[in-house]
Design an enzyme around this catalytic site. Sequence first.
Site, PDB file in Angstrom:
ATOM      1  N   GLU A  46       7.762   1.112   4.896  1.00  0.00           N
ATOM      2  CA  GLU A  46       7.255   0.069   5.781  1.00  0.00           C
ATOM      3  C   GLU A  46       7.468  -1.275   5.094  1.00  0.00           C
ATOM      4  O   GLU A  46       7.235  -1.395   3.878  1.00  0.00           O
ATOM      5  CB  GLU A  46       5.748   0.301   6.011  1.00  0.00           C
ATOM      6  CG  GLU A  46       5.086  -0.750   6.901  1.00  0.00           C
ATOM      7  CD  GLU A  46       3.588  -0.480   7.122  1.00  0.00           C
ATOM      8  OE1 GLU A  46       2.976   0.235   6.311  1.00  0.00           O
ATOM      9  OE2 GLU A  46       3.049  -1.004   8.112  1.00  0.00           O
ATOM     10  N   HIS A  89       0.833  -1.209   0.000  1.00  0.00           N
ATOM     11  CA  HIS A  89       0.000   0.000   0.000  1.00  0.00           C
ATOM     12  C   HIS A  89       0.862   1.250   0.000  1.00  0.00           C
ATOM     13  O   HIS A  89       2.040   1.214   0.329  1.00  0.00           O
ATOM     14  CB  HIS A  89      -0.963   0.039   1.198  1.00  0.00           C
ATOM     15  CG  HIS A  89      -0.310   0.035   2.549  1.00  0.00           C
ATOM     16  ND1 HIS A  89       0.002  -1.117   3.222  1.00  0.00           N
ATOM     17  CD2 HIS A  89       0.092   1.043   3.356  1.00  0.00           C
ATOM     18  CE1 HIS A  89       0.566  -0.823   4.382  1.00  0.00           C
ATOM     19  NE2 HIS A  89       0.638   0.490   4.490  1.00  0.00           N
ATOM     20  N   HIS A 109       3.909   7.150   3.830  1.00  0.00           N
ATOM     21  CA  HIS A 109       4.856   6.036   3.662  1.00  0.00           C
ATOM     22  C   HIS A 109       4.399   5.105   2.559  1.00  0.00           C
ATOM     23  O   HIS A 109       3.273   5.198   2.063  1.00  0.00           O
ATOM     24  CB  HIS A 109       5.071   5.267   4.969  1.00  0.00           C
ATOM     25  CG  HIS A 109       3.860   4.530   5.489  1.00  0.00           C
ATOM     26  ND1 HIS A 109       2.985   5.081   6.394  1.00  0.00           N
ATOM     27  CD2 HIS A 109       3.381   3.288   5.226  1.00  0.00           C
ATOM     28  CE1 HIS A 109       2.036   4.196   6.689  1.00  0.00           C
ATOM     29  NE2 HIS A 109       2.245   3.103   5.977  1.00  0.00           N
TER      30      HIS A 109
HETATM   31 CO    CO Z   1       1.226   1.247   6.289  1.00  0.00          CO
END
Ligand code: CO
Length: 134
Positions: free
Chosen positions: A130, A7, A79
């Site tokens: 991430e 994502h 992020h």
């Molecule tokens: Co995330």
Amino acid sequence: MIGRLNHVAIAVPDLAAATGLYRDALGASVSKPQPLPEHGVTVVFVELPNSKVELLEPLGEGSPIGKFLESSPAGGMHHICYEVEDILAARDHLKAEGARVLGDGQPKIGAHGKPVLFLHPKDFVGTLVELEQV
Ligand code: CO
């Protein structure tokens, strides 16, 4: 080592407005808002054919998104999340490459119930990264 783009997370000052933009202007499929107090955010998942966008609004005091929005009041990309098969092996490889892992270096359970780690944006061309074990 990294796999799929899991994502992209976007910090937003007004979750309802941002959700409407993705649903109405962009014609995307959006989830209901989900409060995640342990992460200090309320999140809406935007489902795309090949990935997801997460709209993050601060929840409670000391939200990490709150600090971000102080410097970017209109919102912005917060992020990007890549999938890895083995998060501990990925962490050890990245440390050996000189990258900084945020926090105590131990994976935490992320918004999807899976182990995640964050990497310092200064080590990744200005982008908070991430990693999520899938
Ligand atoms: Co995330």
